[in-house]
Each structure stands twice: as C-alpha cells, then as structure tokens.
Design an enzyme around this catalytic site. Sequence first.
Site, PDB file in Angstrom:
ATOM      1  N   ASP A  11      10.028  15.459 -13.306  1.00 28.79           N
ATOM      2  CA  ASP A  11       9.796  14.477 -12.266  1.00 28.79           C
ATOM      3  C   ASP A  11       8.386  14.741 -11.715  1.00 28.79           C
ATOM      4  OD1 ASP A  11      10.372  12.569 -10.189  1.00 28.79           O
ATOM      5  OD2 ASP A  11      10.690  14.275  -8.856  1.00 28.79           O
ATOM      6  N   ASP A  13       6.935  13.339  -8.197  1.00 28.88           N
ATOM      7  CA  ASP A  13       6.856  13.493  -6.738  1.00 28.88           C
ATOM      8  C   ASP A  13       7.787  14.610  -6.266  1.00 28.88           C
ATOM      9  OD1 ASP A  13       5.085  11.236  -6.137  1.00 28.88           O
ATOM     10  OD2 ASP A  13       6.741   9.993  -6.819  1.00 28.88           O
TER      11      ASP A  13
END
Length: 221
Positions: A11, A13
Amino acid sequence: MTLDIRAFLFDLDGVITDTAEFHYLSWKRLCEEEGIPFTREDNDQLRGVSRRESLNRILKARAIDEATAQAWMDRKQGYYLQYLDTITPDMALPGVRDLLLEAKSLGIKRAVASASKNAKPALEKLELIDLFDAIGDGYSVVHTKPAPDLFIWTAGRLDITPTQGIVFEDAEAGIDAALKGGFWTIGLGSADVSRAHVRLPNLAGARVGDLLAKLSEPSLT
Ligand code: BG6
Ligand code: MG
C-alpha cells in the site's frame, strides 16, 4: 510449510510514506469550510478507501447533490496536491527503501497497490518509482479496497498467484481486501489491522528473512 513468496505488494499511504496525514489535513480543511465535524478518529475510517467512499463516510447521513460532491472532491484534491508538492525523497517511512532494495537483491518483485489516484506522482517525488515492477492505483480497477480487485489486478501484472505475494497494509480495508484475495498480509501501524497474519508497528529495520520466518510460523501455515 515452505512459503513460495515471489513478490511484495505495498500500500502507499501510511505504508511507504505518511501521506495519510496529508489526506487528513486536506479533508479537514474542506470540512471546516463546509461546517462538517471531522476528527482524527473519523479519518481512521478513511484509510485505504477511495476518494468517493471517503466523502460518503465523511457525509454520514448528510445528502448532497452529485455536482456538489464532485466539486468538494475536486477541492480536497486541490488541497492535497499542495501537500504532494512538498514530498521529498527523505519522506519515505523508515525501513521502506532498505526493504525494497533487499527484496530486489533477492529477486523478489515489488509492486504498489494503492487506492489513490495520486500514487504515481507521490512515488516519483519520493524517487522510489523505479524500484517497482508494477503499480496498481485508483485508476486500475472499479472496485477498490475492501474488494480484493486491486491486489488481484496487481498480482496479474507481477505474474504471481496471490499465495506468492505478501501485502503490506496500514488499513483495515486493505487487510480485508488482501485476505479476500488470498494473499499473505502484514499489518502496520495503529489502525485496526488485527486480522493480518503478522502485525508490526512499522517497517524500520525490517529484513526479508525475518518477515518470511514470521509468516512461516506453524500457527499461521
Ligand atoms: C488511499 C488512502 O490510499 O487512497 C485514502 O488511504 C484515500 O485515504 C485514497 O482516500 C484515495 O486517494 P486519492 O489520492 O485518489 O484521493
Ligand atoms: Mg494506507
């Protein structure tokens, strides 16, 4: 059981960089302008979900027309771009760059699988983009996290099956998406990642061998 891990899927963020904070500050500004209550706890519910779903969760039961919704998302994006502009290579979270380099040296493929439409510019600003073999972002699939589609789309780009991939996530929606897709999961940070196979506070000092050993523990396999 011997794991056959061929790729790491990150991922963006809150995992590669702390842009989760920039999303928070951008929504906060919009909410203040529109008189909508919005706290850090509210923001935790936005981790990993799309821009549109974030707005839905912020609005709760409040109804607005489609044109207003679009205008508010555009305004939030404008604020976010101002933050994005301030990103520098030293803003990769601790341990991320070293883990990417070690994985590369061991022949483990690397990908980003982020719900964000700003993922590629952020990776460029961090000067990390060249370390990835594939990038799935907010443009790649219709159904983003917690649907498994983005991780499966990205695994396809990497030419791996889900059980050959480890997903690194800081969000409940992301862990749920990865588990639904059949991936191994490492949950990071303080949000609810309790369903992940392995949980760590962050990636500082993370080494490939240690991560694989944790996932190989008999209770998990
Ligand atoms: C996710 C973030 O990575 O991307 C969410 O965790 C964000 O907070 C989502 O809403 C969509 O981002 P963007 O950049 O397309 O608005
Ligand atoms: Mg995240």
